[in-house]
Design an enzyme around this catalytic site. Structure first.
Site: not given
Length: 209
Positions: A91, A93-95
């Site tokens: 996803t 923001t996570c990546s």
């Protein structure tokens, strides 16, 4: 009939006249539960600073593609450990921010006495390995990517995030957080509102050390 219509209108008006903050009659006035735009939090967090982390089994794939398991107690016993969770591998923001930030700052965190850094997500171990490879994170990056695919640890912490109303099929995941545990006892807990990313970065944890 006019009287009945008036009563029905009054009930409807009262039923839908919610303010932007939801209040519960049995909570003290200072307790508020704001509406959250990103997912629905299923439980009030069961973990707080000073608590012992619940034990749970997490998994990952080694370099040979074999499934390995690791318990939370093994990760944290006798160590300073940072555990941070993301709502989902791959996803945005996570990546783009959350995981890369900890990979970049791992050396600085280690220099401040942190022994273990682990990223936890409600994804299976195969997805976590693919995510690691996609982001070109080397095996010696000092950040573990661990699967909590059955929500065992997430539920034990009380940080489930219901995203079943989203069209991308995320289902129930974990709220975003970062915590510091010393010998399994929580010393710092930066728990986000749902999937927001405001207080759980690597820089936030560096500031807390």
């Amino acid at each position: 009939m006019a009287a009945i219509s008036s009563v029905v209108s009054t009930v409807r008006a009262r039923s839908f006249a919610f303010s932007s903050t939801v209040r519960f009659p049995h909570c003290p006035p200072s307790v508020r539960f704001p509406r959250r735009p990103f997912g629905r939090i299923l439980t009030v967090s069961a973990i707080s600073v000073g608590d012992k982390l619940p034990d749970a089994t997490l998994s990952y794939l080694n370099s040979a593609g074999e499934v390995q398991t690791l318990t939370v107690s093994e990760l944290t016993k006798g160590k300073k450990a940072i555990l941070f969770a993301v709502p989902g591998a791959f996803t945005p923001t996570c990546s783009q921010k959350h995981l890369p930030g900890f990979v970049e700052k791992a050396g600085e965190l280690r220099a401040k006495g942190v022994d273990t850094i682990a990223c936890i997500s409600v994804n299976d171990a195969f997805v976590m390995k693919a995510w690691k490879e996609n982001l070109n994170i080397p095996d010696d990056a000092q950040v573990l990517l661990l699967s909590d695919g059955n929500l065992e640890f997430t539920k034990a912490l009380g940080v489930e995030l219901d995203l079943t109303d989203k069209p991308v099929g995320l289902g129930v995941r974990s709220r975003r957080y970062a915590l510091l545990a010393d010998d399994g006892v929580v010393k710092v807990l930066n728990l986000e509102e749902g999937g927001a990313f405001t207080i759980s970065s690597a820089d936030d944890m560096l500031s807390a050390l």
